[in-house]
Design a protein around this motif. Structure first.
Motif, mmCIF file in Angstrom:
data_model
loop_
_atom_site.group_PDB
_atom_site.id
_atom_site.type_symbol
_atom_site.label_atom_id
_atom_site.label_comp_id
_atom_site.label_asym_id
_atom_site.label_seq_id
_atom_site.Cartn_x
_atom_site.Cartn_y
_atom_site.Cartn_z
ATOM 1 N N ASP A 1 12.025 0.632 -3.066
ATOM 2 C CA ASP A 1 12.609 0.396 -1.755
ATOM 3 C C ASP A 1 11.713 -0.534 -0.943
ATOM 4 N N GLU A 2 12.277 -1.039 0.130
ATOM 5 C CA GLU A 2 11.586 -2.033 0.949
ATOM 6 C C GLU A 2 10.274 -1.525 1.545
ATOM 7 N N ASN A 3 10.134 -0.223 1.721
ATOM 8 C CA ASN A 3 8.921 0.323 2.323
ATOM 9 C C ASN A 3 7.752 0.417 1.343
ATOM 10 N N SER B 1 5.406 -1.778 -1.787
ATOM 11 C CA SER B 1 4.982 -3.125 -2.144
ATOM 12 C C SER B 1 5.733 -3.650 -3.371
ATOM 13 N N PRO B 2 6.167 -4.918 -3.313
ATOM 14 C CA PRO B 2 6.782 -5.540 -4.491
ATOM 15 C C PRO B 2 5.799 -5.671 -5.659
ATOM 16 N N HIS C 1 12.009 -4.653 -7.316
ATOM 17 C CA HIS C 1 11.906 -4.346 -5.898
ATOM 18 C C HIS C 1 13.206 -4.825 -5.254
ATOM 19 N N VAL C 2 13.623 -4.182 -4.180
ATOM 20 C CA VAL C 2 14.885 -4.588 -3.550
ATOM 21 C C VAL C 2 14.876 -6.073 -3.177
ATOM 22 N N ARG C 3 13.729 -6.640 -2.864
ATOM 23 C CA ARG C 3 13.644 -8.077 -2.543
ATOM 24 C C ARG C 3 13.998 -8.942 -3.750
ATOM 25 N N ASP C 4 13.726 -8.437 -4.963
ATOM 26 C CA ASP C 4 14.014 -9.201 -6.182
ATOM 27 C C ASP C 4 15.504 -9.420 -6.384
ATOM 28 N N LYS D 1 16.615 -7.480 0.851
ATOM 29 C CA LYS D 1 15.631 -7.279 1.917
ATOM 30 C C LYS D 1 16.384 -6.892 3.186
ATOM 31 N N ALA D 2 15.939 -5.836 3.859
ATOM 32 C CA ALA D 2 16.550 -5.336 5.099
ATOM 33 C C ALA D 2 18.008 -4.922 4.898
ATOM 34 N N THR D 3 18.317 -4.406 3.731
ATOM 35 C CA THR D 3 19.667 -3.940 3.423
ATOM 36 C C THR D 3 19.783 -2.452 3.747
#
Length: 93
Positions: free
Chosen positions: A6-8, A10-11, A26-29, A33-35
Motif C-alpha cells: 500500500d501507499e503508506n 516504501s516502494p 507497490h501501488v505506485r507500480d 498512487k493516492a487511489t
C-alpha cells in the motif's frame, strides 16, 4: 505469494523482498498512487495479490468483504523500511 504494498509503505520493499516475495508490487507500480482503498482492494483481488498495509482501513475492508484478497496489517507505527522488511522476513513461512 505476491504482495501488493500500500501507499503508506516504501516502494523499495518490492526489491528488498524479491528473494522471498517475487513479483510483488507497490501501488505506485500500477498507477494507483493516492487511489482510494476499494480500488486497491479490487485490483489485489482481481490479480491475486495479498495487500500489505499499515492502514486500518484495509483491515476493515477485509472484515466487511472477506477474502480474497488477504490483508497483512502491519501495526508498527512510524518505523523504518528496514524494520518492516525484517518483520516480513521473520514472519515468512
Amino acid at each position: 505469494m505476491r504482495l501488493l504494498f500500500d501507499e503508506n509503505l516504501s516502494p523499495k520493499l518490492c526489491t528488498r523482498l524479491s528473494d522471498i516475495f517475487p513479483d510483488s508490487l507497490h501501488v505506485r507500480d500500477v498507477g494507483m498512487k493516492a487511489t482510494v482503498d476499494p480500488v486497491v482492494w479490487n485490483y489485489a483481488k482481481d490479480n491475486d495479490f495479498i495487500i500489505v498495509s499499515k492502514d486500518a482501513d484495509m483491515h476493515d475492508l477485509s472484515l466487511l468483504f472477506g477474502n480474497p484478497p488477504k490483508v497483512i496489517w502491519l501495526r508498527l507505527g512510524n518505523c523504518s523500511t528496514v524494520k518492516v522488511e525484517n518483520l516480513l522476513r521473520r514472519e515468512y513461512s
